[in-house]
Design a protein around this motif. Structure first.
Motif, PDB file in Angstrom:
ATOM      1  N   GLU A 204       0.831  -1.210   0.000  1.00  0.00           N
ATOM      2  CA  GLU A 204       0.000   0.000   0.000  1.00  0.00           C
ATOM      3  C   GLU A 204       0.861   1.254   0.000  1.00  0.00           C
ATOM      4  O   GLU A 204       0.596   2.212  -0.733  1.00  0.00           O
ATOM      5  CB  GLU A 204      -0.940  -0.013   1.197  1.00  0.00           C
ATOM      6  CG  GLU A 204      -1.922   1.161   1.189  1.00  0.00           C
ATOM      7  CD  GLU A 204      -2.883   1.137   2.363  1.00  0.00           C
ATOM      8  OE1 GLU A 204      -3.955   1.765   2.251  1.00  0.00           O
ATOM      9  OE2 GLU A 204      -2.556   0.516   3.392  1.00  0.00           O
ATOM     10  N   SER A 205       1.921   1.261   0.806  1.00  0.00           N
ATOM     11  CA  SER A 205       2.779   2.436   0.916  1.00  0.00           C
ATOM     12  C   SER A 205       3.491   2.736  -0.397  1.00  0.00           C
ATOM     13  O   SER A 205       3.514   3.893  -0.859  1.00  0.00           O
ATOM     14  CB  SER A 205       3.807   2.221   2.033  1.00  0.00           C
ATOM     15  OG  SER A 205       4.751   3.267   2.061  1.00  0.00           O
ATOM     16  N   ARG A 208       0.932   3.930  -3.033  1.00  0.00           N
ATOM     17  CA  ARG A 208       0.446   5.281  -2.734  1.00  0.00           C
ATOM     18  C   ARG A 208       1.465   6.345  -3.145  1.00  0.00           C
ATOM     19  O   ARG A 208       1.110   7.424  -3.622  1.00  0.00           O
ATOM     20  CB  ARG A 208       0.132   5.398  -1.246  1.00  0.00           C
ATOM     21  CG  ARG A 208      -0.518   6.727  -0.871  1.00  0.00           C
ATOM     22  CD  ARG A 208      -0.945   6.784   0.576  1.00  0.00           C
ATOM     23  NE  ARG A 208       0.191   6.711   1.476  1.00  0.00           N
ATOM     24  CZ  ARG A 208       0.462   5.688   2.280  1.00  0.00           C
ATOM     25  NH1 ARG A 208      -0.328   4.619   2.274  1.00  0.00           N
ATOM     26  NH2 ARG A 208       1.524   5.697   3.056  1.00  0.00           N
ATOM     27  N   ARG A 209       2.762   6.025  -2.988  1.00  0.00           N
ATOM     28  CA  ARG A 209       3.824   6.971  -3.327  1.00  0.00           C
ATOM     29  C   ARG A 209       4.348   6.774  -4.752  1.00  0.00           C
ATOM     30  O   ARG A 209       5.309   7.441  -5.162  1.00  0.00           O
ATOM     31  CB  ARG A 209       4.977   6.838  -2.328  1.00  0.00           C
ATOM     32  CG  ARG A 209       4.596   7.252  -0.910  1.00  0.00           C
ATOM     33  CD  ARG A 209       5.747   7.077   0.066  1.00  0.00           C
ATOM     34  NE  ARG A 209       6.086   5.656   0.255  1.00  0.00           N
ATOM     35  CZ  ARG A 209       7.317   5.173   0.155  1.00  0.00           C
ATOM     36  NH1 ARG A 209       8.331   5.971  -0.134  1.00  0.00           N
ATOM     37  NH2 ARG A 209       7.549   3.871   0.348  1.00  0.00           N
TER      38      ARG A 209
END
Length: 344
Positions: A204-205, A208-209
């Motif tokens: 997810e991280s 997202r970035r």
């Protein structure tokens, strides 16, 4: 006097309709006890239990209960008659036990709940789509060595990083064998997260970035519900049962020379035979109950984003997928369920 007779006649005519409406609003359950569902210990099954329970309660007038546990003990419970319904049976994982119970007529397979549970290797679309995409042209596992610098491992930057399944899980072992079979061990670090939370957080991280990430994952899960639309599944050789069996049974990953894609998995709805005979209306509903892996992943993502329960996710699902679930039940049942949803 004529007006009085007319009024009385109107009352007499109206009374049966009032009774019929009351009966329609409160149907009698086909069995005189709660329907017992298998409380298998993962969220997607709990979500299906919540959806089925809401429909059974408000559409069929039945209370429900669940017995928590893992697959084999609850399968044995269904064979004994302690459990009426299993909403999410992963049949490929318990073939022998299911075959035995079906042969003894202890339970009945009502058909597929969702047909498309997935396991695969993924990369984000933004890495491969667009003229300036850093991994443009990456389509399959065979292409990965050409793009290892895109996925550079922080600790061994001359190699890429592959996010494997959770350490110790069977999928981690299978993926390790695949890395060997595909000739990727000299190009990629086999990174094994210690927990499911660590793996999902990394996925997810990075997405997202908009960072590079190459990883294994499965569905239905909340992760696929949140980011599945943003992913590309890497191509692998088509599933071949003989090769898959060889890969699965070889204990030494370095000796595996051939690998194939994960087999497609379906989950089925099962009921015990006594319930099947006693509750034909609910059996008809459960036979028509069918979803997709994406439906379930979206529901699990809703829970993750809102902090809600599986009951909350079930209500949201029923409110937003009316056309789907009303096809599972008769019109009068759908009317009662919709009326209950309006109160939520």
């Amino acid at each position: 006097m004529l007006n009085l007779k007319t009024a009385l006649a109107a009352c007499v005519v109206a009374l049966p309709f009032a009774v019929s409406s009351a009966e329609a609003a409160a149907p009698a359950c086909e069995i005189d006890r709660p329907v017992v569902l298998a409380g298998l210990d993962w969220d997607s099954n709990a979500f299906h239990n919540s959806v089925a329970s809401f429909i059974m309660k408000h559409g069929y007038g039945c209370e429900t209960d669940a017995i928590p546990g893992s697959t084999i003990p609850l399968l044995n419970g269904m064979a004994r008659g302690d459990i009426d319904v299993t909403m999410e049976m992963w049949s490929d994982n318990v073939r022998d036990a299911l075959a035995e119970g079906l042969a003894k007529k202890q339970f009945v397979d009502l058909g597929t709940n969702f047909p498309d549970a997935t396991q695969a290797w993924y990369v984000p679309k933004y890495l491969v789509e667009g003229d300036d995409a850093p991994a443009k042209g990456l389509k399959s596992v065979a292409d990965l060595p050409k793009f290892k610098e895109v996925f550079a491992d922080p600790e061994e930057p001359e190699k890429g990083r592959f996010y494997n399944c959770i350490a110790g899980w069977s999928c981690e072992i299978i993926n390790t064998k695949k890395l060997n079979a595909y000739g990727l061990t000299e190009h990629f670090v086999n990174f094994r997260p210690g927990t499911g939370a660590a793996l999902s957080a990394a996925i997810e991280s990075n997405i997202r970035r908009k960072k590079p990430i190459l990883f294994y994952y499965w569905g239905p899960t909340w992760v696929m519900g949140k980011v599945g639309d943003d992913l590309i599944q890497l191509e692998e050789p088509a599933f071949n049962e003989e090769i898959w069996e060889q890969l699965s049974n070889e204990p030494d990953p370095t000796k595996v020379t051939e690998a194939v894609a994960y087999p497609a998995s379906a989950t089925d709805v099962f009921v015990n035979s006594e319930f099947h005979a006693q509750a034909p209306k609910m059996v008809e509903f459960l036979t028509k109950y069918t979803t997709t892996s994406n439906d379930v992943s979206k529901a699990l993502a809703f829970m993750q984003d809102t902090g809600g329960t599986t009951d909350d996710a079930a209500i949201e699902f029923l409110k937003t997928n009316t056309e789907l679930w009303t096809g599972w039940v008769p019109a009068d049942v759908a009317e009662r369920v919709n009326a209950a949803l309006e109160q939520q």
